[in-house]
Design a protein around this motif. Structure first.
Motif, PDB file in Angstrom:
ATOM      1  N   LEU A  66       0.803  -1.222   0.000  1.00  0.00           N
ATOM      2  CA  LEU A  66       0.000   0.000   0.000  1.00  0.00           C
ATOM      3  C   LEU A  66       0.838   1.274   0.000  1.00  0.00           C
ATOM      4  CD1 LEU A  66      -2.724  -1.024   2.599  1.00  0.00           C
ATOM      5  CD2 LEU A  66      -3.034  -0.738   0.131  1.00  0.00           C
ATOM      6  N   GLU A  67       1.981   1.271   0.674  1.00  0.00           N
ATOM      7  CA  GLU A  67       2.746   2.492   0.882  1.00  0.00           C
ATOM      8  C   GLU A  67       3.829   2.741  -0.162  1.00  0.00           C
ATOM      9  OE1 GLU A  67       4.099   2.776   4.970  1.00  0.00           O
ATOM     10  OE2 GLU A  67       2.160   2.071   5.691  1.00  0.00           O
ATOM     11  N   ALA A  68       4.288   1.706  -0.834  1.00  0.00           N
ATOM     12  CA  ALA A  68       5.339   1.891  -1.836  1.00  0.00           C
ATOM     13  C   ALA A  68       4.754   2.613  -3.043  1.00  0.00           C
ATOM     14  CB  ALA A  68       5.925   0.548  -2.247  1.00  0.00           C
ATOM     15  N   GLY A  69       5.539   3.500  -3.613  1.00  0.00           N
ATOM     16  CA  GLY A  69       5.050   4.318  -4.712  1.00  0.00           C
ATOM     17  C   GLY A  69       4.842   3.575  -6.017  1.00  0.00           C
ATOM     18  N   ASN A  70       5.779   2.786  -6.394  1.00  0.00           N
ATOM     19  CA  ASN A  70       5.738   2.127  -7.707  1.00  0.00           C
ATOM     20  C   ASN A  70       5.807   0.616  -7.569  1.00  0.00           C
ATOM     21  OD1 ASN A  70       5.800   4.644  -9.079  1.00  0.00           O
ATOM     22  ND2 ASN A  70       7.994   4.766  -8.685  1.00  0.00           N
ATOM     23  N   ASP A  75       7.443  -7.067  -7.266  1.00  0.00           N
ATOM     24  CA  ASP A  75       8.044  -6.511  -6.053  1.00  0.00           C
ATOM     25  C   ASP A  75       7.428  -7.144  -4.808  1.00  0.00           C
ATOM     26  OD1 ASP A  75       9.726  -4.696  -7.473  1.00  0.00           O
ATOM     27  OD2 ASP A  75       8.084  -3.235  -7.571  1.00  0.00           O
ATOM     28  N   VAL A  76       6.116  -7.288  -4.804  1.00  0.00           N
ATOM     29  CA  VAL A  76       5.435  -7.903  -3.663  1.00  0.00           C
ATOM     30  C   VAL A  76       5.876  -9.356  -3.520  1.00  0.00           C
ATOM     31  CG1 VAL A  76       3.190  -8.572  -2.698  1.00  0.00           C
ATOM     32  CG2 VAL A  76       3.475  -6.330  -3.768  1.00  0.00           C
ATOM     33  N   GLN A  77       6.004 -10.065  -4.644  1.00  0.00           N
ATOM     34  CA  GLN A  77       6.466 -11.452  -4.598  1.00  0.00           C
ATOM     35  C   GLN A  77       7.904 -11.535  -4.071  1.00  0.00           C
ATOM     36  OE1 GLN A  77       5.718 -12.454  -8.715  1.00  0.00           O
ATOM     37  NE2 GLN A  77       3.857 -13.578  -8.176  1.00  0.00           N
ATOM     38  N   ALA A  78       8.764 -10.620  -4.513  1.00  0.00           N
ATOM     39  CA  ALA A  78      10.157 -10.612  -4.049  1.00  0.00           C
ATOM     40  C   ALA A  78      10.221 -10.306  -2.555  1.00  0.00           C
ATOM     41  CB  ALA A  78      10.975  -9.598  -4.843  1.00  0.00           C
ATOM     42  N   ALA A  79       9.416  -9.356  -2.105  1.00  0.00           N
ATOM     43  CA  ALA A  79       9.394  -9.024  -0.680  1.00  0.00           C
ATOM     44  C   ALA A  79       8.860 -10.201   0.134  1.00  0.00           C
ATOM     45  CB  ALA A  79       8.556  -7.774  -0.447  1.00  0.00           C
ATOM     46  N   ALA A  80       7.825 -10.872  -0.372  1.00  0.00           N
ATOM     47  CA  ALA A  80       7.267 -12.032   0.333  1.00  0.00           C
ATOM     48  C   ALA A  80       8.297 -13.158   0.425  1.00  0.00           C
ATOM     49  CB  ALA A  80       6.000 -12.522  -0.368  1.00  0.00           C
ATOM     50  N   MET A  94      17.412  -9.505   4.403  1.00  0.00           N
ATOM     51  CA  MET A  94      17.365  -8.057   4.618  1.00  0.00           C
ATOM     52  C   MET A  94      17.983  -7.314   3.432  1.00  0.00           C
ATOM     53  SD  MET A  94      15.620  -7.417   7.306  1.00  0.00           S
ATOM     54  CE  MET A  94      16.013  -5.731   7.773  1.00  0.00           C
ATOM     55  N   GLU A  95      19.012  -7.861   2.828  1.00  0.00           N
ATOM     56  CA  GLU A  95      19.585  -7.244   1.619  1.00  0.00           C
ATOM     57  C   GLU A  95      18.555  -7.216   0.499  1.00  0.00           C
ATOM     58  OE1 GLU A  95      23.378  -8.599   0.152  1.00  0.00           O
ATOM     59  OE2 GLU A  95      24.168  -8.748   2.190  1.00  0.00           O
ATOM     60  N   ARG A  96      17.843  -8.330   0.311  1.00  0.00           N
ATOM     61  CA  ARG A  96      16.813  -8.391  -0.729  1.00  0.00           C
ATOM     62  C   ARG A  96      15.686  -7.412  -0.442  1.00  0.00           C
ATOM     63  NH1 ARG A  96      15.551 -14.586  -0.915  1.00  0.00           N
ATOM     64  NH2 ARG A  96      13.775 -13.891  -2.131  1.00  0.00           N
ATOM     65  N   LEU A  97      15.266  -7.333   0.810  1.00  0.00           N
ATOM     66  CA  LEU A  97      14.209  -6.396   1.176  1.00  0.00           C
ATOM     67  C   LEU A  97      14.651  -4.952   0.977  1.00  0.00           C
ATOM     68  CD1 LEU A  97      12.816  -8.227   4.307  1.00  0.00           C
ATOM     69  CD2 LEU A  97      11.498  -7.626   2.261  1.00  0.00           C
ATOM     70  N   ALA A  98      15.887  -4.666   1.329  1.00  0.00           N
ATOM     71  CA  ALA A  98      16.404  -3.287   1.123  1.00  0.00           C
ATOM     72  C   ALA A  98      16.415  -2.940  -0.358  1.00  0.00           C
ATOM     73  CB  ALA A  98      17.805  -3.166   1.718  1.00  0.00           C
ATOM     74  N   ALA A 102      14.176  -0.007  -1.982  1.00  0.00           N
ATOM     75  CA  ALA A 102      14.837   1.077  -2.725  1.00  0.00           C
ATOM     76  C   ALA A 102      14.254   1.189  -4.128  1.00  0.00           C
ATOM     77  CB  ALA A 102      16.333   0.834  -2.779  1.00  0.00           C
ATOM     78  N   ARG A 103      14.026   0.051  -4.772  1.00  0.00           N
ATOM     79  CA  ARG A 103      13.461   0.065  -6.135  1.00  0.00           C
ATOM     80  C   ARG A 103      12.062   0.680  -6.144  1.00  0.00           C
ATOM     81  NH1 ARG A 103      14.532  -5.003  -7.327  1.00  0.00           N
ATOM     82  NH2 ARG A 103      12.535  -5.891  -6.699  1.00  0.00           N
ATOM     83  N   CYS A 104      11.354   0.537  -5.033  1.00  0.00           N
ATOM     84  CA  CYS A 104       9.982   1.050  -4.940  1.00  0.00           C
ATOM     85  C   CYS A 104       9.904   2.430  -4.297  1.00  0.00           C
ATOM     86  CB  CYS A 104       9.114   0.052  -4.167  1.00  0.00           C
ATOM     87  SG  CYS A 104       8.917  -1.514  -5.019  1.00  0.00           S
ATOM     88  N   GLY A 105      11.049   3.039  -4.070  1.00  0.00           N
ATOM     89  CA  GLY A 105      11.061   4.402  -3.552  1.00  0.00           C
ATOM     90  C   GLY A 105      10.920   4.527  -2.050  1.00  0.00           C
TER      91      GLY A 105
END
Length: 108
Positions: A66-70, A75-80, A94-98, A102-105
């Motif tokens: 909801l909060e990420a801009g782009n 991205d959601v799959q990668a974060a999950a 944590m590196e992957r999440l960072a 960053a990619r999503c602003g």
């Protein structure tokens, strides 16, 4: 707003977060009007070996979406996937999440 000690609640919360004091973090977070996405991710990191981690991770993922801009589905799959790996491989996760944040602003 300050506590009885004159210290703002967020300062006390950050001290508990920096100390990794999970019981105190939970108590303080419940009384705070808002927890930043960055702080919520730090809480997930601390909770990775505790009951309630899945709930915290899913809640963080929903906020991220909801909060990420782009944000994209990828991205959601990668974060999950990174959150799923966090209990076993915290540094890599944590590196992957960072990177995803960053990619999503979102600064992490």
């Amino acid at each position: 707003m300050t506590t009885g000690t004159g210290i703002p609640p967020y300062v006390i919360f950050r001290q508990a977060l920096d100390a990794g004091d999970l019981p105190r973090i939970r108590s303080l977070a419940a009384a705070m009007p808002h927890i930043s996405l960055q702080d919520a991710l730090r809480i997930c990191l601390l909770m990775r070996d505790h009951d309630g981690y899945d709930r915290a991770a899913v809640r963080w993922l929903g906020r991220f979406a909801l909060e990420a801009g782009n944000v994209t589905i990828e991205d959601v799959q990668a974060a999950a996937a990174a959150l799923d790996a966090l209990p076993d491989r915290p540094d890599a996760a944590m590196e992957r999440l960072a990177a995803v944040c960053a990619r999503c602003g979102l600064a992490q």
